[in-house]
Scaffold this motif. Structure first.
Motif, PDB file in Angstrom:
ATOM      1  N   GLU A  43       0.829  -1.213   0.000  1.00  0.00           N
ATOM      2  CA  GLU A  43       0.000   0.000   0.000  1.00  0.00           C
ATOM      3  C   GLU A  43       0.859   1.256   0.000  1.00  0.00           C
ATOM      4  O   GLU A  43       0.575   2.208  -0.728  1.00  0.00           O
ATOM      5  CB  GLU A  43      -0.929  -0.002   1.212  1.00  0.00           C
ATOM      6  CG  GLU A  43      -2.030  -1.027   1.143  1.00  0.00           C
ATOM      7  CD  GLU A  43      -2.843  -1.106   2.426  1.00  0.00           C
ATOM      8  OE1 GLU A  43      -2.603  -0.294   3.346  1.00  0.00           O
ATOM      9  OE2 GLU A  43      -3.718  -1.988   2.500  1.00  0.00           O
ATOM     10  N   ILE A  45       3.974   1.544  -1.088  1.00  0.00           N
ATOM     11  CA  ILE A  45       4.643   1.639  -2.396  1.00  0.00           C
ATOM     12  C   ILE A  45       3.674   2.161  -3.443  1.00  0.00           C
ATOM     13  O   ILE A  45       4.023   3.026  -4.253  1.00  0.00           O
ATOM     14  CB  ILE A  45       5.238   0.277  -2.801  1.00  0.00           C
ATOM     15  CG1 ILE A  45       6.424  -0.058  -1.901  1.00  0.00           C
ATOM     16  CG2 ILE A  45       5.652   0.273  -4.266  1.00  0.00           C
ATOM     17  CD1 ILE A  45       6.936  -1.476  -2.049  1.00  0.00           C
ATOM     18  N   ALA A  46       2.454   1.635  -3.442  1.00  0.00           N
ATOM     19  CA  ALA A  46       1.459   2.077  -4.423  1.00  0.00           C
ATOM     20  C   ALA A  46       1.146   3.554  -4.227  1.00  0.00           C
ATOM     21  O   ALA A  46       1.040   4.308  -5.203  1.00  0.00           O
ATOM     22  CB  ALA A  46       0.194   1.246  -4.304  1.00  0.00           C
ATOM     23  N   SER A  47       1.028   3.980  -2.994  1.00  0.00           N
ATOM     24  CA  SER A  47       0.741   5.384  -2.700  1.00  0.00           C
ATOM     25  C   SER A  47       1.897   6.273  -3.150  1.00  0.00           C
ATOM     26  O   SER A  47       1.690   7.316  -3.775  1.00  0.00           O
ATOM     27  CB  SER A  47       0.493   5.568  -1.207  1.00  0.00           C
ATOM     28  OG  SER A  47       0.337   6.922  -0.893  1.00  0.00           O
ATOM     29  N   ASN A  48       3.116   5.850  -2.847  1.00  0.00           N
ATOM     30  CA  ASN A  48       4.295   6.615  -3.259  1.00  0.00           C
ATOM     31  C   ASN A  48       4.411   6.680  -4.775  1.00  0.00           C
ATOM     32  O   ASN A  48       4.766   7.717  -5.341  1.00  0.00           O
ATOM     33  CB  ASN A  48       5.569   6.018  -2.657  1.00  0.00           C
ATOM     34  CG  ASN A  48       5.685   6.260  -1.173  1.00  0.00           C
ATOM     35  OD1 ASN A  48       4.997   7.107  -0.608  1.00  0.00           O
ATOM     36  ND2 ASN A  48       6.540   5.514  -0.526  1.00  0.00           N
ATOM     37  N   GLU A  49       4.124   5.573  -5.437  1.00  0.00           N
ATOM     38  CA  GLU A  49       4.185   5.522  -6.898  1.00  0.00           C
ATOM     39  C   GLU A  49       3.149   6.470  -7.501  1.00  0.00           C
ATOM     40  O   GLU A  49       3.439   7.196  -8.453  1.00  0.00           O
ATOM     41  CB  GLU A  49       3.948   4.085  -7.373  1.00  0.00           C
ATOM     42  CG  GLU A  49       4.217   3.860  -8.827  1.00  0.00           C
ATOM     43  CD  GLU A  49       5.689   3.938  -9.179  1.00  0.00           C
ATOM     44  OE1 GLU A  49       5.982   4.191 -10.362  1.00  0.00           O
ATOM     45  OE2 GLU A  49       6.545   3.752  -8.305  1.00  0.00           O
ATOM     46  N   GLU A  50       1.971   6.472  -6.925  1.00  0.00           N
ATOM     47  CA  GLU A  50       0.911   7.357  -7.413  1.00  0.00           C
ATOM     48  C   GLU A  50       1.295   8.827  -7.215  1.00  0.00           C
ATOM     49  O   GLU A  50       1.120   9.643  -8.113  1.00  0.00           O
ATOM     50  CB  GLU A  50      -0.381   7.055  -6.660  1.00  0.00           C
ATOM     51  CG  GLU A  50      -1.577   7.830  -7.145  1.00  0.00           C
ATOM     52  CD  GLU A  50      -2.823   7.442  -6.372  1.00  0.00           C
ATOM     53  OE1 GLU A  50      -3.414   8.329  -5.740  1.00  0.00           O
ATOM     54  OE2 GLU A  50      -3.179   6.256  -6.396  1.00  0.00           O
ATOM     55  N   GLN A  51       1.848   9.144  -6.064  1.00  0.00           N
ATOM     56  CA  GLN A  51       2.269  10.528  -5.809  1.00  0.00           C
ATOM     57  C   GLN A  51       3.400  10.935  -6.746  1.00  0.00           C
ATOM     58  O   GLN A  51       3.449  12.063  -7.224  1.00  0.00           O
ATOM     59  CB  GLN A  51       2.710  10.679  -4.352  1.00  0.00           C
ATOM     60  CG  GLN A  51       1.567  10.627  -3.373  1.00  0.00           C
ATOM     61  CD  GLN A  51       2.046  10.711  -1.937  1.00  0.00           C
ATOM     62  OE1 GLN A  51       3.240  10.770  -1.671  1.00  0.00           O
ATOM     63  NE2 GLN A  51       1.104  10.712  -1.014  1.00  0.00           N
ATOM     64  N   ARG A  52       4.311   9.997  -7.015  1.00  0.00           N
ATOM     65  CA  ARG A  52       5.431  10.305  -7.917  1.00  0.00           C
ATOM     66  C   ARG A  52       4.908  10.580  -9.322  1.00  0.00           C
ATOM     67  O   ARG A  52       5.361  11.503 -10.001  1.00  0.00           O
ATOM     68  CB  ARG A  52       6.423   9.148  -7.931  1.00  0.00           C
ATOM     69  CG  ARG A  52       7.676   9.441  -8.764  1.00  0.00           C
ATOM     70  CD  ARG A  52       8.647   8.280  -8.715  1.00  0.00           C
ATOM     71  NE  ARG A  52       8.122   7.067  -9.299  1.00  0.00           N
ATOM     72  CZ  ARG A  52       8.149   6.780 -10.606  1.00  0.00           C
ATOM     73  NH1 ARG A  52       8.660   7.644 -11.456  1.00  0.00           N
ATOM     74  NH2 ARG A  52       7.663   5.641 -11.057  1.00  0.00           N
ATOM     75  N   GLN A  53       3.951   9.787  -9.773  1.00  0.00           N
ATOM     76  CA  GLN A  53       3.391   9.987 -11.110  1.00  0.00           C
ATOM     77  C   GLN A  53       2.670  11.328 -11.210  1.00  0.00           C
ATOM     78  O   GLN A  53       2.781  12.029 -12.220  1.00  0.00           O
ATOM     79  CB  GLN A  53       2.433   8.848 -11.464  1.00  0.00           C
ATOM     80  CG  GLN A  53       3.149   7.546 -11.735  1.00  0.00           C
ATOM     81  CD  GLN A  53       2.189   6.392 -11.946  1.00  0.00           C
ATOM     82  OE1 GLN A  53       0.983   6.534 -11.758  1.00  0.00           O
ATOM     83  NE2 GLN A  53       2.717   5.238 -12.318  1.00  0.00           N
ATOM     84  N   GLU A  56       5.345  14.042 -11.315  1.00  0.00           N
ATOM     85  CA  GLU A  56       6.014  14.064 -12.614  1.00  0.00           C
ATOM     86  C   GLU A  56       5.119  14.704 -13.671  1.00  0.00           C
ATOM     87  O   GLU A  56       5.603  15.439 -14.535  1.00  0.00           O
ATOM     88  CB  GLU A  56       6.393  12.645 -13.049  1.00  0.00           C
ATOM     89  CG  GLU A  56       7.581  12.074 -12.316  1.00  0.00           C
ATOM     90  CD  GLU A  56       7.887  10.648 -12.743  1.00  0.00           C
ATOM     91  OE1 GLU A  56       7.158  10.096 -13.592  1.00  0.00           O
ATOM     92  OE2 GLU A  56       8.871  10.090 -12.222  1.00  0.00           O
TER      93      GLU A  56
END
Length: 66
Positions: A43, A45-53, A56
């Motif tokens: 969860e 990692i998914a949250s961090n990935e979403e925030q990074r996207q 960007e």
């Protein structure tokens, strides 16, 4: 005499079975705790990935007046 030997073997087997049962119960507890931690990490990692996207997207896009 044979009965005594059989009783001893059964006693040792029962003791071994009880020890193995305790070990399996401990392993089950460890596995359950690990699974919960893994779910939390997924969860995060998914949250961090979403925030990074999202960040960007806003960094790469030009302002509306261009």
């Amino acid at each position: 005499m044979n009965n005594i030997i059989l009783e001893e073997k059964i006693s040792h087997m029962l003791q071994t079975l009880d020890e193995l049962s305790d070990i399996v119960a401990k392993h089950e507890s460890v596995i359950n705790k690990s699974a919960k931690k893994i779910e939390k990490l997924i969860e995060i990692i998914a949250s961090n990935e979403e925030q990074r996207q999202i960040s960007e997207y806003f960094q790469d896009s030009k302002p509306p007046h261009y």
